[in-house]
Design a protein around this motif. Structure first.
Motif, mmCIF file in Angstrom:
data_model
loop_
_atom_site.group_PDB
_atom_site.id
_atom_site.type_symbol
_atom_site.label_atom_id
_atom_site.label_comp_id
_atom_site.label_asym_id
_atom_site.label_seq_id
_atom_site.Cartn_x
_atom_site.Cartn_y
_atom_site.Cartn_z
ATOM 1 N N GLU A 3 0.843 -1.193 0.000
ATOM 2 C CA GLU A 3 0.000 0.000 0.000
ATOM 3 C C GLU A 3 0.880 1.245 0.000
ATOM 4 N N VAL A 4 0.486 2.248 -0.793
ATOM 5 C CA VAL A 4 1.234 3.504 -0.893
ATOM 6 C C VAL A 4 0.254 4.672 -0.956
ATOM 7 N N LEU A 5 0.809 5.874 -0.873
ATOM 8 C CA LEU A 5 0.015 7.103 -0.979
ATOM 9 C C LEU A 5 0.371 7.848 -2.259
ATOM 10 N N ILE A 6 -0.636 8.447 -2.873
ATOM 11 C CA ILE A 6 -0.412 9.243 -4.088
ATOM 12 C C ILE A 6 0.058 10.632 -3.686
ATOM 13 N N GLY A 7 1.205 11.058 -4.254
ATOM 14 C CA GLY A 7 1.724 12.384 -3.958
ATOM 15 C C GLY A 7 1.792 13.291 -5.173
ATOM 16 N N GLY A 8 1.467 12.738 -6.338
ATOM 17 C CA GLY A 8 1.495 13.537 -7.558
ATOM 18 C C GLY A 8 0.980 12.726 -8.737
ATOM 19 N N PHE A 9 0.754 13.408 -9.851
ATOM 20 C CA PHE A 9 0.295 12.704 -11.049
ATOM 21 C C PHE A 9 0.720 13.452 -12.293
ATOM 22 N N THR A 10 0.745 12.735 -13.407
ATOM 23 C CA THR A 10 1.009 13.323 -14.720
ATOM 24 C C THR A 10 -0.185 13.005 -15.600
ATOM 25 N N GLU A 11 -0.782 14.022 -16.166
ATOM 26 C CA GLU A 11 -1.986 13.823 -16.984
ATOM 27 C C GLU A 11 -1.673 13.181 -18.321
ATOM 28 N N LYS A 12 -0.521 13.546 -18.906
ATOM 29 C CA LYS A 12 -0.190 13.098 -20.259
ATOM 30 C C LYS A 12 -0.088 11.579 -20.347
ATOM 31 N N GLU A 13 0.579 10.954 -19.376
ATOM 32 C CA GLU A 13 0.784 9.507 -19.412
ATOM 33 C C GLU A 13 -0.106 8.772 -18.415
ATOM 34 N N ALA A 14 -0.997 9.495 -17.749
ATOM 35 C CA ALA A 14 -1.860 8.897 -16.726
ATOM 36 C C ALA A 14 -1.042 8.088 -15.728
ATOM 37 N N GLY A 15 0.001 8.724 -15.208
ATOM 38 C CA GLY A 15 0.866 8.076 -14.237
ATOM 39 C C GLY A 15 0.708 8.682 -12.860
ATOM 40 N N LEU A 16 0.959 7.895 -11.824
ATOM 41 C CA LEU A 16 0.873 8.353 -10.445
ATOM 42 C C LEU A 16 2.242 8.265 -9.791
ATOM 43 N N LEU A 67 -3.321 11.976 0.436
ATOM 44 C CA LEU A 67 -4.474 11.504 1.204
ATOM 45 C C LEU A 67 -5.118 10.251 0.626
ATOM 46 N N ILE A 68 -4.773 9.901 -0.606
ATOM 47 C CA ILE A 68 -5.391 8.738 -1.245
ATOM 48 C C ILE A 68 -4.425 7.555 -1.197
ATOM 49 N N ARG A 69 -4.906 6.473 -0.609
ATOM 50 C CA ARG A 69 -4.096 5.257 -0.483
ATOM 51 C C ARG A 69 -4.503 4.258 -1.572
ATOM 52 N N VAL A 70 -3.504 3.655 -2.210
ATOM 53 C CA VAL A 70 -3.759 2.674 -3.268
ATOM 54 C C VAL A 70 -2.882 1.445 -3.054
ATOM 55 N N MET A 71 -3.293 0.336 -3.665
ATOM 56 C CA MET A 71 -2.500 -0.892 -3.668
ATOM 57 C C MET A 71 -1.692 -0.942 -4.958
ATOM 58 N N VAL A 72 -0.397 -1.202 -4.832
ATOM 59 C CA VAL A 72 0.491 -1.308 -6.004
ATOM 60 C C VAL A 72 1.061 -2.711 -6.072
ATOM 61 N N ARG A 73 1.068 -3.264 -7.272
ATOM 62 C CA ARG A 73 1.779 -4.519 -7.503
ATOM 63 C C ARG A 73 3.055 -4.197 -8.286
ATOM 64 N N TYR A 74 4.121 -4.938 -8.002
ATOM 65 C CA TYR A 74 5.403 -4.682 -8.637
ATOM 66 C C TYR A 74 6.234 -5.958 -8.599
ATOM 67 N N THR A 75 7.280 -5.993 -9.413
ATOM 68 C CA THR A 75 8.121 -7.197 -9.442
ATOM 69 C C THR A 75 9.239 -7.115 -8.405
ATOM 70 N N GLU A 76 9.870 -5.954 -8.273
ATOM 71 C CA GLU A 76 10.937 -5.770 -7.302
ATOM 72 C C GLU A 76 11.239 -4.287 -7.175
ATOM 73 N N LEU A 77 12.080 -3.940 -6.189
ATOM 74 C CA LEU A 77 12.568 -2.578 -6.041
ATOM 75 C C LEU A 77 13.902 -2.446 -6.757
ATOM 76 N N SER A 78 14.087 -1.327 -7.465
ATOM 77 C CA SER A 78 15.339 -1.076 -8.169
ATOM 78 C C SER A 78 16.417 -0.652 -7.180
ATOM 79 N N LYS A 79 17.631 -0.443 -7.683
ATOM 80 C CA LYS A 79 18.723 -0.001 -6.824
ATOM 81 C C LYS A 79 18.465 1.400 -6.277
ATOM 82 N N HIS A 80 17.549 2.133 -6.923
ATOM 83 C CA HIS A 80 17.172 3.470 -6.443
ATOM 84 C C HIS A 80 15.983 3.405 -5.487
#
Length: 298
Positions: free
Chosen positions: A196-209, A266-279
C-alpha cells in the motif's frame, strides 16, 4: 535464410499459472533479450530492438566455442547472475553506463531456443524439436547457460518462483513454431509483490501516479506507476485528484520527472510490482486498487 536484424518472438501475458500437458514451463529470466548470430568465430549480439550489443558485453565474445558446427542463430537473455543464481537486473543495467566495460564472469547468456543451424532455418519446427537440437549442438560454457524446464506442472514451478522472489515463469506450447512477433503460443506469468502507498502527484499526459510511503514522518518516493484499474475508475480518480492540488512536493526527495502536479497525500492505493530497483523505486509498478478505508494513515 534468416538475416540480422530479426524480431524476437515476444510473450503474451496470463495472470494465473496453469497446468497443461501441451506446455513446457521455464523460469522467466530478468535481463536483456539477445539474438546471437554465430558464424565460426564471428559473433553478433542483437538486442530486442535490433541494436548491436557486442561492445557492451565483451564476456560473450567466445560463445562460438560452445557451438558444435560453424553457424547458428540462438535466442536467449543476457543476465547478471548473483552467486545464488538469481538475475540482478540493476547490476546488468549499470553496464550501459560503462564506456569500456571490463570482463565480469557474472554476465551470462541464457539460451533457450535455436532458429537456424549450419545455413538451415529451423524456426518453423515445433518447439520440442528445436529444444532437442539445441541440447545436441550447444553446450554450456564460455558464457552460455542452458536452463532446464518442466512439463505440465506450471503451478508448481510458479509457486517455487514466487517463494524465491523470481520475476515469474514462462509457458511455451510444445508444438509452437517460432513467430517473429508477440505470440499466443508463449505466455509470461509474473510473480507480483503487493504493497500500500500514498499518491503524492500525477502526470496527466501519461496517466501516471507518483507514489510513496511514510517513514519517520517523511513521505519517501517509491516511483511512478501505471494504472491497472477499470477505465471508469481511472477516469474518476483523475477527476478527483485536482481537488487535492498543492504547490509543494510532498516527498522527502523531489522526483526527477517532468510536468508533475503535486497533491496532498491523502489517497491510499494498492500497487503490484516485481521488485525494487537499486534506487528503491518500483519496477513494473501498477495500481490495482483504490483503498477507501484510509484509517491506517501514513
Amino acid at each position: 535464410m534468416l538475416q540480422m536484424p530479426i524480431k524476437p518472438m515476444l510473450l503474451s501475458s496470463k495472470e494465473e499459472a496453469f497446468d497443461s500437458e501441451d506446455y513446457i514451463f521455464e523460469i522467466k529470466w530478468d535481463g536483456y533479450r539477445c539474438i546471437s548470430f554465430i558464424e565460426k568465430s564471428s559473433i553478433k549480439l542483437q538486442s530486442r530492438n535490433g541494436h548491436l550489443l557486442n561492445r557492451t558485453f565483451p564476456e560473450l565474445m567466445e560463445i562460438y566455442k560452445a557451438i558444435t558446427g560453424k553457424k547458428a542463430i540462438l535466442d536467449g537473455e543476457i543476465c547478471y547472475l548473483e552467486q545464488d543464481g538469481k538475475a540482478n537486473f540493476s547490476k546488468l543495467q549499470a553496464r550501459y553506463g560503462e564506456n569500456n566495460p571490463s570482463y565480469n564472469s557474472s554476465i551470462k547468456l541464457i539460451i533457450w531456443d535455436i532458429l537456424s543451424y549450419n545455413d538451415k532455418d529451423i524456426y518453423w519446427l515445433p518447439l520440442k524439436e528445436r529444444k532437442a537440437i539445441l541440447q545436441e549442438i550447444v553446450k554450456e560454457g564460455h558464457g552460455i547457460l542452458i536452463p532446464g524446464y518442466i512439463k505440465k506442472h506450471g503451478k508448481k514451478l510458479y509457486q517455487e518462483a514466487a517463494k524465491n522472489k523470481l520475476e515469474g515463469i514462462v509457458a511455451k506450447k510444445l508444438d509452437s513454431p517460432y513467430e517473429f512477433k508477440r505470440s499466443k503460443y508463449w505466455y509470461k506469468i509474473k510473480c507480483w509483490q503487493y504493497t500500500e502507498v500514498l499518491i503524492g502527484g500525477f502526470t496527466e499526459k501519461e496517466a501516471g501516479l507518483l507514489v510513496g510511503k511514510y517513514s519517520n514522518n517523511q513521505l519517501h518516493y517509491l516511483g511512478k506507476v501505471k494504472l491497472a484499474l477499470e477505465r471508469e475508475l481511472t477516469e474518476a480518480l483523475f477527476r478527483f485528484l485536482p481537488t487535492l492540488l498543492t504547490d509543494s512536493c510532498p516527498f522527502s526527495t523531489r522526483p526527477v520527472e517532468g510536468d508533475i502536479k503535486w497533491v496532498k497525500p491523502l489517497i491510499r492505493v494498492m500497487v503490484r510490482y516485481t521488485e525494487l530497483s537499486k534506487h528503491n523505486t518500483f519496477r513494473h509498478g501498477y495500481v490495482t486498487k483504490i483503498i477507501l478505508d484510509n484509517s491506517q494513515g501514513g
